[in-house]
Motif scaffolding. Structure first.
Motif, mmCIF file in Angstrom:
data_model
loop_
_atom_site.group_PDB
_atom_site.id
_atom_site.type_symbol
_atom_site.label_atom_id
_atom_site.label_comp_id
_atom_site.label_asym_id
_atom_site.label_seq_id
_atom_site.Cartn_x
_atom_site.Cartn_y
_atom_site.Cartn_z
ATOM 1 N N LYS A 1 -62.604 -20.647 31.077
ATOM 2 C CA LYS A 1 -62.031 -21.529 32.105
ATOM 3 C C LYS A 1 -60.500 -21.236 32.232
ATOM 4 C CE LYS A 1 -65.691 -23.743 33.670
ATOM 5 N NZ LYS A 1 -66.681 -23.148 34.745
ATOM 6 N N TYR B 1 -60.828 -22.574 27.283
ATOM 7 C CA TYR B 1 -59.739 -22.802 28.001
ATOM 8 C C TYR B 1 -58.655 -21.988 27.831
ATOM 9 C CZ TYR B 1 -62.666 -27.103 29.100
ATOM 10 O OH TYR B 1 -63.594 -27.887 29.490
ATOM 11 N N ARG C 1 -61.490 -30.931 33.706
ATOM 12 C CA ARG C 1 -62.996 -30.909 33.190
ATOM 13 C C ARG C 1 -63.813 -31.024 34.186
ATOM 14 N NH1 ARG C 1 -62.806 -34.356 28.958
ATOM 15 N NH2 ARG C 1 -61.544 -33.527 27.030
#
Ligand SMILES: Nc1ncnc2c1ncn2[C@@H]1O[C@H](COP(=O)(O)OP(=O)(O)OP(=O)(O)O)[C@@H](O)[C@H]1O
Ligand SMILES: [Mg+2]
Length: 215
Positions: free
Chosen positions: A3, A85, A209
């Protein structure tokens, strides 16, 4: 899937680097693999990382030219990062890095103070990110406005959600203006998790999130 999260603001000094590093710290403490990419030539995030106290690597990944080749190489390097991430810190100005960050990330975090003048700056950033999103044609990035350096002594600070509603984008839990936030990064550390500010960054990470899960 990695992400990608980017800090975006055409205005300087709004708390991008502070949010970038503290958000990354919460995600890392939660067990995720996290890397911070520093796309700001001023290299503030890199300088904090060099103090050796952060629970994730800070990788200098500068982009100073708008030339297509340079942007492509930068994008390739960011995409090659192995992490759950990747959080990208960008300079507080419109330029090559701003465009490249918005073009690559899933979620753009736009830090904004609670006063009328702060909101004017953020409205400009929101407008530019929306235009980039339309031109990019991939429906990304999603936007999350992050109330930053919020002074609870002011009326606009106490009603930050109402104050920021006019931006017509989702608003994250606020980060209050507190000495501990500035002091921690000055000593190379994220805000301690158990402090009120630490809890604010945890709430922000949770909102991030959730937002990323719905994309
Ligand atoms: N929640 C907070 N409480 C107290 N001080 C803060 C907070 N957030 C940021 N600051 C301070 O405000 C200043 C600007 O923050 P920061 O460097 O994170 O902003 P920036 O948007 O990254 O700036 P630049 O555009 O220069 O990169 C710094 O001195 C920082 O320590
Ligand atoms: Mg910065």
């Amino acid at each position: 899937m990695t992400k990608l999260i980017g800090l975006a603001s055409t205005k300087g000094g709004v708390g991008k680097t502070t949010i970038c590093l503290n958000l990354a710290a919460v995600l890392a403490r939660g067990g995720a693999r996290v890397a911070v990419m520093d796309a700001d030539p001023a290299a503030h995030a890199t300088a904090v990382g060099e103090m050796g106290q952060l629970p994730f690597p800070v990788v200098p990944q500068l982009l100073e030219e708008v030339e297509a080749k340079a942007v492509a190489a930068w994008t390739k390097a960011v995409r090659a990062t192995q992490a759950d991430y990747v959080v990208i810190d960008a300079p507080g100005a419109l330029g090559a890095a701003f465009g490249a960050v918005v073009a690559i990330v899933d979620l753009a975090l736009i830090p904004v103070g609670a006063s009328m003048l702060d909101i004017r700056g953020a409205a400009e950033t929101v407008g530019i990110v929306r235009r980039h999103r339309k031109a990019g044609g991939r429906g990304r990035p999603d936007i999350l406005v992050v109330p930053s350096r919020v002074d609870r002594r002011t009326g606009s600070g106490r009603d930050v959600v109402g104050t920021l509603a006019g931006l017509t984008e989702p608003v994250a839990p606020a980060i209050t203006l507190r000495a501990v936030v500035a002091d921690s990064l000055s000593s190379g550390e994220p805000v301690p998790a158990e402090t009120p500010s630490g809890q604010e960054f945890s709430a922000l990470a949770e909102a991030v999130r959730i937002r990323l899960e719905t994309l």
